[in-house]
Design a protein around this motif. Sequence first.
Motif, short mmCIF file in Angstrom:
data_model
loop_
_atom_site.label_atom_id
_atom_site.label_comp_id
_atom_site.label_asym_id
_atom_site.label_seq_id
_atom_site.Cartn_x
_atom_site.Cartn_y
_atom_site.Cartn_z
N ALA A 155 -1.15 0.98 -0.39
CA ALA A 155 -1.28 0.48 0.97
C ALA A 155 -0.12 -0.44 1.33
O ALA A 155 0.42 -0.37 2.45
N CYS A 158 3.04 1.69 1.93
CA CYS A 158 2.95 2.38 3.23
C CYS A 158 3.15 1.40 4.38
O CYS A 158 3.81 1.73 5.38
N CYS A 159 2.58 0.20 4.23
CA CYS A 159 2.71 -0.81 5.28
C CYS A 159 4.18 -1.21 5.47
O CYS A 159 4.68 -1.27 6.59
N LEU A 163 6.37 -0.57 8.84
CA LEU A 163 6.97 -1.67 9.58
C LEU A 163 8.49 -1.56 9.63
O LEU A 163 9.12 -1.91 10.63
N SER A 177 3.22 -7.05 4.24
CA SER A 177 2.86 -6.02 3.27
C SER A 177 2.33 -6.63 1.98
O SER A 177 1.34 -6.17 1.42
N LEU A 180 -1.12 -7.88 2.55
CA LEU A 180 -2.11 -6.80 2.56
C LEU A 180 -2.51 -6.43 1.14
O LEU A 180 -3.70 -6.26 0.84
#
Length: 209
Positions: A155, A158-159, A163, A177, A180
């Motif tokens: 995750a 990917c974040c 961005l 990120s 997260l």
Amino acid sequence: MLHVLYLVGVAAFAASGVLAAYRANMDPFGGLVLAFAASISGGTLRDLILDRHPLYWTHDWVLLTVIICVGVGTMIYLRFRTLPYRSLLVVDAAGLAVVTVIGARAAIDAGATPLAVIILAVLTGVTGEVVRDVLCGEFPPLLLREDVYAIAALAGGCCLLGLHHLGVNGTAATAASAGLVFALRMAAVYLGWHLPRPQQLGGGRGAAD
């Protein structure tokens, strides 16, 4: 800024290595070995895949000094205090969060494809934990015992990638990120989040057959 953030992640993994050694009843030398193994394994694998030479830690004396100081400091602290098991998971989550996004950023800077960026983010994040757990006799490693571990790294990768493509400032994208990844791991630790097991997906019939 990125180097400072990386030092924070390396320090967290160094502490997690010593904590794992403490739980495995290793001596101080074993604690330092695990501190280094947990701290540099992911970045070493990343640099080897990206063909980056020399390896990042071979010419960064500050990073090596941080690992030694954090490792020794954690050992001294443990002489006087006993930390709960979750402390290992918290510092490990901090290391995972930072090292994952640094791995993704390095892959982006190297011009890797989007899928390769995500793969390298996950590999950079989880390799140190796997090596640490294997060396201290923890099997299966935390990666295979906790569902929301590699998923958290995925995750985060990917974040950061998303961005980056949206043109978000590099520092802000990295911080968001990493936040997260850390939030997902802490939710998994304290709220018991996990992916459904195959038995749950099949209603438990597979186990009874």
